[in-house]
Design a protein around this motif. Structure first.
Motif, PDB file in Angstrom:
ATOM      1  N   GLY A   2      13.795   9.057  71.945  1.00 31.33           N
ATOM      2  CA  GLY A   2      12.525   8.674  72.536  1.00 31.33           C
ATOM      3  C   GLY A   2      11.363   9.530  72.102  1.00 31.33           C
ATOM      4  N   HIS A   3      10.201   9.026  72.436  1.00 29.35           N
ATOM      5  CA  HIS A   3       8.933   9.697  72.162  1.00 29.35           C
ATOM      6  C   HIS A   3       8.158   9.774  73.468  1.00 29.35           C
ATOM      7  CE1 HIS A   3       9.633   9.451  67.874  1.00 29.35           C
ATOM      8  NE2 HIS A   3       9.995   8.197  68.046  1.00 29.35           N
ATOM      9  N   PRO A   4       7.252  10.724  73.600  1.00 33.16           N
ATOM     10  CA  PRO A   4       6.464  10.806  74.829  1.00 33.16           C
ATOM     11  C   PRO A   4       5.658   9.524  75.047  1.00 33.16           C
ATOM     12  CG  PRO A   4       6.236  12.818  73.549  1.00 33.16           C
ATOM     13  CD  PRO A   4       6.952  11.825  72.683  1.00 33.16           C
TER      14      PRO A   4
ATOM     15  N   LEU B 173      18.796  20.800  79.127  1.00 35.59           N
ATOM     16  CA  LEU B 173      17.543  20.155  78.717  1.00 35.59           C
ATOM     17  C   LEU B 173      17.591  19.854  77.226  1.00 35.59           C
ATOM     18  CD1 LEU B 173      15.080  22.518  80.601  1.00 35.59           C
ATOM     19  CD2 LEU B 173      15.544  20.123  81.165  1.00 35.59           C
ATOM     20  N   PRO B 174      17.401  18.591  76.858  1.00 27.84           N
ATOM     21  CA  PRO B 174      17.302  18.303  75.429  1.00 27.84           C
ATOM     22  C   PRO B 174      15.996  18.888  74.894  1.00 27.84           C
ATOM     23  CG  PRO B 174      16.888  16.319  76.709  1.00 27.84           C
ATOM     24  CD  PRO B 174      17.256  17.399  77.678  1.00 27.84           C
ATOM     25  N   VAL B 175      16.059  19.502  73.739  1.00 35.59           N
ATOM     26  CA  VAL B 175      14.881  20.112  73.125  1.00 35.59           C
ATOM     27  C   VAL B 175      14.418  19.205  71.984  1.00 35.59           C
ATOM     28  CG1 VAL B 175      13.931  22.137  71.960  1.00 35.59           C
ATOM     29  CG2 VAL B 175      15.735  22.417  73.684  1.00 35.59           C
ATOM     30  N   HIS B 176      13.252  18.607  72.181  1.00 36.73           N
ATOM     31  CA  HIS B 176      12.657  17.751  71.164  1.00 36.73           C
ATOM     32  C   HIS B 176      11.538  18.527  70.477  1.00 36.73           C
ATOM     33  CE1 HIS B 176      14.532  13.886  72.438  1.00 36.73           C
ATOM     34  NE2 HIS B 176      14.683  14.565  73.555  1.00 36.73           N
ATOM     35  N   VAL B 177      11.361  18.262  69.202  1.00 37.50           N
ATOM     36  CA  VAL B 177      10.317  18.927  68.421  1.00 37.50           C
ATOM     37  C   VAL B 177       9.356  17.864  67.906  1.00 37.50           C
ATOM     38  CG1 VAL B 177       9.824  20.324  66.377  1.00 37.50           C
ATOM     39  CG2 VAL B 177      11.850  20.803  67.760  1.00 37.50           C
TER      40      VAL B 177
ATOM     41  N   LEU C  44       9.684  19.869  75.068  1.00 30.68           N
ATOM     42  CA  LEU C  44       8.988  19.391  73.874  1.00 30.68           C
ATOM     43  C   LEU C  44       8.296  20.581  73.224  1.00 30.68           C
ATOM     44  CD1 LEU C  44       8.112  17.015  72.054  1.00 30.68           C
ATOM     45  CD2 LEU C  44       6.092  16.798  73.517  1.00 30.68           C
ATOM     46  N   SER C  45       8.725  20.897  72.017  1.00 24.66           N
ATOM     47  CA  SER C  45       8.158  22.007  71.260  1.00 24.66           C
ATOM     48  C   SER C  45       7.152  21.473  70.252  1.00 24.66           C
ATOM     49  CB  SER C  45       9.281  22.746  70.533  1.00 24.66           C
ATOM     50  OG  SER C  45       8.757  23.719  69.663  1.00 24.66           O
ATOM     51  N   LEU C  46       6.006  22.138  70.164  1.00 18.55           N
ATOM     52  CA  LEU C  46       4.993  21.834  69.153  1.00 18.55           C
ATOM     53  C   LEU C  46       4.822  23.091  68.310  1.00 18.55           C
ATOM     54  CD1 LEU C  46       3.808  20.299  72.025  1.00 18.55           C
ATOM     55  CD2 LEU C  46       2.573  19.267  70.155  1.00 18.55           C
TER      56      LEU C  46
ATOM     57  N   VAL D  15      -0.628   9.694  66.282  1.00 19.11           N
ATOM     58  CA  VAL D  15       0.749   9.237  66.127  1.00 19.11           C
ATOM     59  C   VAL D  15       1.635  10.463  65.961  1.00 19.11           C
ATOM     60  CG1 VAL D  15       2.335   7.876  64.724  1.00 19.11           C
ATOM     61  CG2 VAL D  15      -0.015   7.088  65.078  1.00 19.11           C
ATOM     62  N   SER D  16       2.669  10.523  66.754  1.00 24.19           N
ATOM     63  CA  SER D  16       3.524  11.695  66.691  1.00 24.19           C
ATOM     64  C   SER D  16       4.966  11.283  66.434  1.00 24.19           C
ATOM     65  CB  SER D  16       3.443  12.472  68.003  1.00 24.19           C
ATOM     66  OG  SER D  16       3.806  11.625  69.074  1.00 24.19           O
ATOM     67  N   ALA D  17       5.682  12.135  65.777  1.00 16.89           N
ATOM     68  CA  ALA D  17       7.100  11.923  65.547  1.00 16.89           C
ATOM     69  C   ALA D  17       7.851  13.050  66.235  1.00 16.89           C
ATOM     70  CB  ALA D  17       7.402  11.927  64.053  1.00 16.89           C
ATOM     71  N   THR D  18       8.882  12.707  66.964  1.00 11.66           N
ATOM     72  CA  THR D  18       9.706  13.733  67.599  1.00 11.66           C
ATOM     73  C   THR D  18      11.126  13.593  67.085  1.00 11.66           C
ATOM     74  OG1 THR D  18      10.258  12.351  69.503  1.00 11.66           O
ATOM     75  CG2 THR D  18       8.317  13.769  69.713  1.00 11.66           C
ATOM     76  N   ARG D  19      11.832  14.715  67.166  1.00 14.38           N
ATOM     77  CA  ARG D  19      13.243  14.707  66.792  1.00 14.38           C
ATOM     78  C   ARG D  19      13.982  15.640  67.743  1.00 14.38           C
ATOM     79  NH1 ARG D  19      14.177  19.562  64.295  1.00 14.38           N
ATOM     80  NH2 ARG D  19      12.323  20.552  63.440  1.00 14.38           N
TER      81      ARG D  19
END
Length: 194
Positions: free
Chosen positions: A147-149, A47-51, A124-126, A60-64
């Motif tokens: 990508g972004h949600p 599973l890729p872990v996006h933050v 997806l970690s917040l 507006v959100s930014a993920t990495r």
């Protein structure tokens, strides 16, 4: 319907296999269940872990991409997880861990398999909310590292979830993001010195 797992980078998987084959790495890990597991330990379900580092009042959100996580299975259950990270030299093993997110991730993946649509699972970690979600991305052919949600993607909060947010209940991003935005951007309490 089956989930469509994105392929993990080959060096990330190799680094986990190398760590699992290292008695020192397993022995020094803070994972008693992995150290005492009977039988072979195999990495599964990459599973890729996006933050999501920030949520603004506009939503507006930014993920990495922060890494790849593999559930480590011994016998019929996952006993731990292995995390990898991107370094200047490429993908490398980071650490083993265990805890409630292991069984919660397994449970959420089983729930997602029963849905009518095929999704690409991600995490997806917040960090600002101490929250981890199974992110079910609608575009199952997308590159898992990017990508972004999207508004119609699903987020499944993993247990333990923040107070007031039900774990294991799928939410469309368009529904849940405003709730999370409100929590992150709520005005701080004013405390008067005594």
């Amino acid at each position: 319907m089956p989930l469509h797992f994105p392929p993990a980078p080959a060096p990330a998987l190799r680094s986990v296999l190398t760590a699992l084959g290292s008695p020192t790495a397993v022995r020094e890990a803070r994972t008693p269940s992995l150290r005492t597991a009977q039988g072979p330990a195999t990495p599964e379900l990459p599973l890729p872990v996006h933050v999501m580092d920030r949520i603004t009042p506009e939503g507006v959100s930014a993920t990495r991409l922060a890494g790849w996580r593999f559930l480590i299975r011994c016998g019929d259950r996952a006993v731990a997880a292995a995390e990898t990270m991107l370094t200047p030299d490429g993908w490398a093993f980071s650490h083993f861990f265990e805890g409630p997110y292991i069984s919660s991730t397994e449970r959420a993946l089983h729930q997602a398999e029963a849905l009518q649509q095929i999704y690409q699972p991600r995490l997806l970690s917040l960090p600002g909310l101490y929250m981890l979600n199974l992110w079910l991305h609608c575009d199952r052919t997308a590159d898992g590292a990017e990508g972004h949600p999207a508004a119609n993607d699903l987020l499944v909060p993993l247990a333990p979830a923040p107070p007031g947010i039900a774990a294991h209940r799928p939410h469309q991003v368009a529904e849940l993001l405003p709730v999370l935005t409100h929590r992150v951007t709520a005005a701080p309490l004013l405390i008067t010195p005594a």
